[in-house]
Design a protein around this motif. Sequence first.
Motif, PDB file in Angstrom:
ATOM      1  N   UNK A  62       0.837  -1.188   0.000  1.00 57.24           N
ATOM      2  CA  UNK A  62       0.000   0.000   0.000  1.00 57.24           C
ATOM      3  C   UNK A  62       0.878   1.245   0.000  1.00 57.24           C
ATOM      4  N   UNK A  63       0.350   2.326  -0.573  1.00 57.64           N
ATOM      5  CA  UNK A  63       1.058   3.595  -0.562  1.00 57.64           C
ATOM      6  C   UNK A  63       0.717   4.408   0.676  1.00 57.64           C
ATOM      7  N   UNK A  64      -0.118   3.843   1.539  1.00 58.96           N
ATOM      8  CA  UNK A  64      -0.494   4.528   2.781  1.00 58.96           C
ATOM      9  C   UNK A  64      -0.239   3.600   3.959  1.00 58.96           C
ATOM     10  N   UNK A 217       5.934   9.257   3.588  1.00 58.56           N
ATOM     11  CA  UNK A 217       6.395   8.940   4.934  1.00 58.56           C
ATOM     12  C   UNK A 217       5.369   9.405   5.964  1.00 58.56           C
ATOM     13  N   UNK A 218       5.683   9.179   7.223  1.00 58.47           N
ATOM     14  CA  UNK A 218       4.755   9.522   8.300  1.00 58.47           C
ATOM     15  C   UNK A 218       4.406  11.009   8.313  1.00 58.47           C
ATOM     16  N   UNK A 219       5.412  11.847   8.073  1.00 54.84           N
ATOM     17  CA  UNK A 219       5.188  13.297   8.098  1.00 54.84           C
ATOM     18  C   UNK A 219       4.210  13.694   7.002  1.00 54.84           C
ATOM     19  N   UNK A 220       4.408  13.139   5.790  1.00 55.93           N
ATOM     20  CA  UNK A 220       3.521  13.479   4.683  1.00 55.93           C
ATOM     21  C   UNK A 220       2.092  13.049   4.975  1.00 55.93           C
ATOM     22  N   UNK A 225      -3.588  14.058   6.136  1.00 53.84           N
ATOM     23  CA  UNK A 225      -4.789  13.741   6.912  1.00 53.84           C
ATOM     24  C   UNK A 225      -5.218  14.923   7.769  1.00 53.84           C
ATOM     25  N   UNK A 226      -4.269  15.581   8.421  1.00 50.23           N
ATOM     26  CA  UNK A 226      -4.624  16.686   9.323  1.00 50.23           C
ATOM     27  C   UNK A 226      -5.170  17.900   8.569  1.00 50.23           C
ATOM     28  N   UNK A 227      -4.672  18.133   7.362  1.00 50.51           N
ATOM     29  CA  UNK A 227      -5.146  19.282   6.584  1.00 50.51           C
ATOM     30  C   UNK A 227      -6.406  18.962   5.787  1.00 50.51           C
ATOM     31  N   UNK A 228      -6.712  17.680   5.618  1.00 54.99           N
ATOM     32  CA  UNK A 228      -7.881  17.301   4.832  1.00 54.99           C
ATOM     33  C   UNK A 228      -7.691  17.421   3.332  1.00 54.99           C
ATOM     34  N   UNK A 229      -6.442  17.584   2.869  1.00 52.29           N
ATOM     35  CA  UNK A 229      -6.203  17.776   1.437  1.00 52.29           C
ATOM     36  C   UNK A 229      -6.699  16.604   0.596  1.00 52.29           C
ATOM     37  N   UNK A 250       5.803   8.166  -5.933  1.00 53.40           N
ATOM     38  CA  UNK A 250       6.561   8.152  -4.684  1.00 53.40           C
ATOM     39  C   UNK A 250       8.046   8.332  -5.008  1.00 53.40           C
ATOM     40  N   UNK A 251       8.636   9.399  -4.472  1.00 52.04           N
ATOM     41  CA  UNK A 251      10.031   9.703  -4.803  1.00 52.04           C
ATOM     42  C   UNK A 251      10.980   8.587  -4.372  1.00 52.04           C
TER      43      UNK A 251
END
Length: 361
Positions: A62-64, A217-220, A225-229, A250-251
């Motif tokens: 998964x990419x998530x 990564x976790x930061x992304x 999720x937090x911004x709702x983008x 994914x880089x």
Amino acid sequence: MAQSDPATPVPVISTDTIVIGAGQAGLAAAYYLQQHNVDFRILDAAPAAGAAWAARYDSLRLFSPAWASGLPGRPWPGPARRYPSRDETIAYLRDYAAHFKFPLETNSHVTRLAAAPSGTGYVVETTSGQGYAARRVIVATGPYTSPKVPAWAAQLPAAVLQLPSRDYQRPAQVPGSGPVAVVGSGNSALQIAADLAATGRPVFVAFDEKTPAMPNNEVMWAFLVSTGLLGVSRHSALGRHMFRSPEPVVSGDLAKLRRWASAHFIGRAEAALPSGAIRGRRAATPPLEAVVWATGYRPDYDWIDLPIIATDGSPQHHRGLTKAPGVAFLGLNWLDSRRSALLNGAGPDARRVVTALLTMP
């Protein structure tokens, strides 16, 4: 003992809602239908839930992360920060269906969805001969399934094996040890190319160098999720901009592929050559033994006998809802937002669509 007459018609099963497809979108819809105490059935052509994942390549992840990939009402088991494998995803979806005891009818390939002769509701026909009548129907067969390849692919010699990405599972499927090309500019293309390059055979990657790349990564994920983008509707100004922008890869996967000495980037594919090679914007391949097409898919809704399919075969809907009262789509790319075809977005889209269907007169 008397035997039943094979010509005797099978009685039609009546229910409030039919969900077609037991992937993540169909299962999420089932969860919310069950929460509303609606009588429903899920129909799937495969012998078990999550079958589309079982057909994907062995090395898929998964990419998530697991914490951002759960369906409503049941988080992923195990470490939340890992990126689950294909087999873990299959197991999760099958466990999800079993845990909630959904009325899932497998080996039920739908051949027709049409308006009921009475003018009220819909009829669903299957290859088993079993028919269904329902007030509502949710089509959750997932993203498009008919492989899309460039017209010039037909010019490749018959000796060159051609596989759509949905049919690729492992390097052993591709005979020989000579040159193979992977054509596409998405994450699946990068992962499949790396899978093949790991065997040491020469892999020519027809990848558009203009494709944007971003970290995974976790930061992304915390940011998204937090911004709702991920949930921004394509019908908003920001969503329209995101929808028109190229899909990033994914880089890390791109960098990993570039590290393989056997991987050669030729740029966006432009044509087939009589020798069995492919010409890219930067270079041409040698004569190839095989090509894996990771170039996307077209819609395949010939079985829907309702005025909700455009002339190009794509479904006509607004945020999943169609002009046919009680009929909706789920699980499509950008059905409403970037996350619509992802595990991350199955729940929010299903909740909104099911709520809308149940409040319609």
